[in-house]
Design an enzyme around this catalytic site. Sequence first.
Site, PDB file in Angstrom:
ATOM      1  N   LYS A 130       3.666   1.308  -3.660  1.00 29.33           N
ATOM      2  CA  LYS A 130       3.116   0.534  -4.782  1.00 29.33           C
ATOM      3  C   LYS A 130       3.959   0.655  -6.050  1.00 29.33           C
ATOM      4  O   LYS A 130       4.011  -0.283  -6.859  1.00 29.33           O
ATOM      5  CB  LYS A 130       1.673   0.958  -5.065  1.00 29.33           C
ATOM      6  CG  LYS A 130       0.689   0.549  -3.989  1.00 29.33           C
ATOM      7  CD  LYS A 130      -0.741   0.880  -4.398  1.00 29.33           C
ATOM      8  CE  LYS A 130      -1.735   0.455  -3.335  1.00 29.33           C
ATOM      9  NZ  LYS A 130      -3.132   0.688  -3.730  1.00 29.33           N
ATOM     10  N   GLY A 140      -2.175   6.846  -7.925  1.00 29.70           N
ATOM     11  CA  GLY A 140      -2.135   5.441  -8.317  1.00 29.70           C
ATOM     12  C   GLY A 140      -3.499   4.800  -8.390  1.00 29.70           C
ATOM     13  O   GLY A 140      -3.779   4.000  -9.296  1.00 29.70           O
ATOM     14  N   GLY A 183      -9.115  12.932  -9.145  1.00 32.12           N
ATOM     15  CA  GLY A 183      -7.794  12.598  -8.632  1.00 32.12           C
ATOM     16  C   GLY A 183      -6.929  12.022  -9.738  1.00 32.12           C
ATOM     17  O   GLY A 183      -7.426  11.663 -10.821  1.00 32.12           O
ATOM     18  N   THR A 215       0.836  -1.201   0.000  1.00 33.93           N
ATOM     19  CA  THR A 215       0.000   0.000   0.000  1.00 33.93           C
ATOM     20  C   THR A 215       0.868   1.247   0.000  1.00 33.93           C
ATOM     21  O   THR A 215       2.116   1.161  -0.069  1.00 33.93           O
ATOM     22  CB  THR A 215      -0.981  -0.019   1.194  1.00 33.93           C
ATOM     23  OG1 THR A 215      -1.928   1.023   1.042  1.00 33.93           O
ATOM     24  CG2 THR A 215      -0.253   0.118   2.523  1.00 33.93           C
TER      25      THR A 215
END
Length: 812
Positions: free
Chosen positions: A583, A658, A655, A579
């Site tokens: 990542k 990732g 946004g 996380t």
Amino acid sequence: MRTSTISYFCGSAHVFSIAFSLCFIPVSPIQGFHIMMPSTTSIFPHARMRRQLSANSVTEDQVVRQIFYDYDKPIVLIGASGAGSEMSRLASSFHTRRGAMDNIERILRVNMDTNEDNLIKQINELSLRWPQILLVDFNGAGLDVDDDKTTEHQLSVARRLYECGLLSVYVNVDRASSNMPEAVAHRKAQLEDNHLIKYSDYEICIRDEGLEGNEQWEHIEWEFQRLLARARLIPAIPGETFNQTANSPHLTMGKHTFFLSLSFPNITQVEPFVEEMSRDVDAMEYRADLLDCRDNRFDLIYGMQLLRRYCRPHCVRVPALPFGERALEDVMPIVYTVRTKHQAGTYPDDDAGIAKMFSLLRWGLRAGVEVLDVESAWVKEEINSLLLCARERYASQILGSEHVVGRSVTTTDAVTLFQQCALDGRAHGAKVVLSIDREGQDRMAHEAALIASSLALADGKPIIPHISLILGDIGKFSRVINLPFTPVTHESLPMKAAPGQMTSSEIMTTRILTKIFTPRKYCIVGHKIAYSVSPQMHGAAFAATKLPHDYIRVDTESIEEFINSNLFKSGDFGGASVTIPHKQAIMPYVDILSDAAKEIGSVNTLLTREVFEDGEGFQRVLYGDNTDWKGIYNPLKRLLGNNVRSSCDYALILGAGGTARAAAYVVKKLGLRCLFHNRTPSKATHLAASFGGQVLSSLDEQSSMDNALGNILDGGKRGALCVVISTLPAAAEFVLPDWVLESKDALPVVFDVNYKPFNTKLVLQAKAAGCRVVRGSEMLWEQGIGQFELWTDRTAPYRVMKQVVLRNCDET
């Protein structure tokens, strides 16, 4: 540590595991077989890999052959209701659970007023479509006027609907227990074999559940939903391991999975034991040949419904079954078996008995069983007919089987039996049970399975789960070393279905003590992750499936610190959830990346596999995947279904980090057009360059800028906003402009990836406006299920993982 990636390796690591764990186990030469153990250089070149991909990937032809996959036409209910108006009630309850369909007639009754040609035209033009129901009730309106004439017209329509490929369910209402009028019962009996069964694919049986005050009606409604959900599943493809779906044989029959063999003559005798049994197994074997009612279709199908009803409250280890906008979480899979006398069963194996046996197997398909056991020894024409029907109209997995009783065979013979049980590439699993006369032979079936898998790999044929067993107490160890889909008994049962059977607890304990199974260490690696629910979720999943793995938090600022840790370097490290903020940082340390991880540009899942390399022996390989996209895709696919117009339906992604990349990957898969909005436009521009789509200048309804959201949609004239996915932090307290949620006829699905708080400002706004909402908690358990299945090569306990997440996220 190797840092290169292999661009042509995609999907699950399961094929990777099979190719090496099966093919590089030393096997003694056997007369009649030339076994070439491939080296890494022979596996990895493009030609070899393409051959492996072709044997383990879904092809367009294979998907198309199952005509009800992703079905979008109306549902047909055919039958005759009793005093409880069961057919109308079933149709009405189905739509009540789904919610209203705006301005659309949900249930259409086929009677004398039905224009047959016009009805077919409407279906072909999709003006009649899923989930509308066409009701062909031979105890319905209009029959009192001219019964024979109306009946003849209804039969004509039913035949046309079936021939047009509509999904038809025979609602088989028992005449006596439903208080069916005598005239209707007589008509039903006359029509059943040549019409009601002939013009339907599935069957649901009802006794007195439809009568007023019967509390079991809810289960009939549930069974109807389960049948429809099963019918619409993606087909199971023999040897296909690159996709994790709700119908993947390599997961259903995966490692450390067990099915419980029931041997009662009456299925009602099972009820007292179900609660304890359901906690320890992944499926129930319905031994039709052992039941007193085995030659009665109604009783046999109704018995399966009873078994599912008994199991529903107690299911622990079972996967989800997608259905419409939700998932059924309490479906105990059934292995449907009609075992003949010479195959260690009781069903007659003379010519008449075998003909009837094939009829019983088709009854299993009509009941929507998860796994259909098909003995491989019988007339090829009969098997071909059954398997063609199963492939074209059903989603059941086929388990080819052969039992050698009272005589021993050579390993060469056993290999041939495994190949025979593959049913010419149409079986999803193969089960061979042998007899031996001395203890030293208890590995024979296992060794034959390994050889058969090696030969299949060398020939480019599907590699399917091989269940390898030895009969009797002398063969107990064969049940320990057989990892996929082992038949078991249970401590609570008064009898075993077969000599030598063990319980799942006995088998797992022995596997651990003998180090056949080694517990692994897993973790979540990130920074500032004290809030993470992943340890509770995966810990509960391991406990539910009796896998004694550990799962811990690893909080580190630097990914290099993790790479150099004792945990990562240890031989029992199995994998990790990755996380923020690691990542992307983990990617250079991964040996093989999945296609999803490469395209999204991040890894959220690590797993290890042992690989044989020439001159070096077995080496650990680190595989990197991304299941974040599944956490977004699965809920959205359930909500949107097939209602996506790729030319004019949009998804707005908020946004540009990732998770936004994972969202864009999903939007592309769903066939929607991408709109990006981010505080830093340059990051959104990079996303649009990677995945296609437009970058918005603003979310304003009216603006001088052409790329404002309002101008692009132009009041719905140029397209509709179907989905909004916010990857913004909850602390941003973002809400949509009011105008986006004003059209009650075209509200978007709103997906907020945050799981804490449970109700973000955006979620509360969307719910108040009447939008369908997906929270980050659902994304969490859906992506976690993908991780669990990659790590364990078996189905995940869906309800267990979901409940843990909700307990830890829902503050209401």
